[in-house]
Design an enzyme around this catalytic site. Structure first.
Site, PDB file in Angstrom:
ATOM      1  N   CYS A  43      96.185  42.971  -3.224  1.00  0.00           N
ATOM      2  CA  CYS A  43      96.229  44.266  -3.903  1.00  0.00           C
ATOM      3  C   CYS A  43      95.269  45.297  -3.314  1.00  0.00           C
ATOM      4  CB  CYS A  43      96.032  44.118  -5.414  1.00  0.00           C
ATOM      5  SG  CYS A  43      97.594  43.921  -6.288  1.00  0.00           S
ATOM      6  N   HIS A  70     107.211  57.400  -9.120  1.00  0.00           N
ATOM      7  CA  HIS A  70     107.198  57.763  -7.692  1.00  0.00           C
ATOM      8  C   HIS A  70     105.935  58.520  -7.290  1.00  0.00           C
ATOM      9  CE1 HIS A  70     111.304  56.355  -7.918  1.00  0.00           C
ATOM     10  NE2 HIS A  70     111.248  56.227  -6.606  1.00  0.00           N
ATOM     11  N   GLU A 127     102.834  45.021 -14.508  1.00  0.00           N
ATOM     12  CA  GLU A 127     102.692  45.302 -13.084  1.00  0.00           C
ATOM     13  C   GLU A 127     103.764  44.538 -12.303  1.00  0.00           C
ATOM     14  OE1 GLU A 127      98.675  45.806 -11.231  1.00  0.00           O
ATOM     15  OE2 GLU A 127      99.297  43.975 -10.206  1.00  0.00           O
TER      16      GLU A 127
HETATM   17 ZN   LIG Z   1      99.485  45.845  -7.032  1.00  0.00          ZN
END
Ligand SMILES: [Zn+2]
Length: 149
Positions: free
Chosen positions: A22, A72, A136
């Protein structure tokens, strides 16, 4: 009674201090679930009769207050200076600067704070926001709840 409406959106982020994947620039198909509590409205002949809130209205508020801003976009931590400078160099790029790192936990808490004043008890049925669940990924989510915020 509690009701929940789910919306999805796409956004980019990175977690600068993260020890694995990440920390890279990447995106997610996020989902947000808004849970409201309230009494079921009893108002014969009214469109809201039998509802806590019309699901389309739950959606419209979430769309206006959160999803339209984040969809976006790149959700960037304002302290992530290299990324902020890079995104700033892209003409007309949709960047959302946050005071916190864009983890699911922090995004859930931010969304709760943005949505809480928007869900008004118009019908006197004690409507209020109880929880924002922010996914997520399909397997990872965070809950911001009224008790814990
Ligand atoms: Zn992520």
């Amino acid at each position: 009674m509690q009701i929940t409406r789910r919306l999805e959106f796409d956004a980019g982020h990175r977690i600068p201090d993260h020890k694995s994947q990440c920390r890279h620039l990447h995106g997610h198909r996020y989902a947000i679930e808004i849970t409201l509590s309230g009494d079921v409205i009893v108002a014969s002949g009214q469109p809201e009769n039998g509802m806590v809130m019309d699901f389309s209205e739950v959606k419209a508020i979430a769309q206006r207050c959160v999803v339209a801003n984040w969809d976006h976009a790149f959700l960037a931590y304002s302290g992530d200076t290299l990324v902020v400078a890079f995104l700033g160099s892209l003409p007309d790029h949709k960047t959302v600067l946050l005071d916190v790192v864009p983890t699911a936990e922090n995004l859930a808490q931010l969304a709760f704070a943005m949505l809480d004043p928007a869900y008004q008890d118009v019908f006197g049925n004690h409507l209020r926001l109880e929880r924002v669940r922010l996914y997520e990924t399909p397997n990872c989510w965070a809950d911001a709840t009224r008790a814990k915020t």
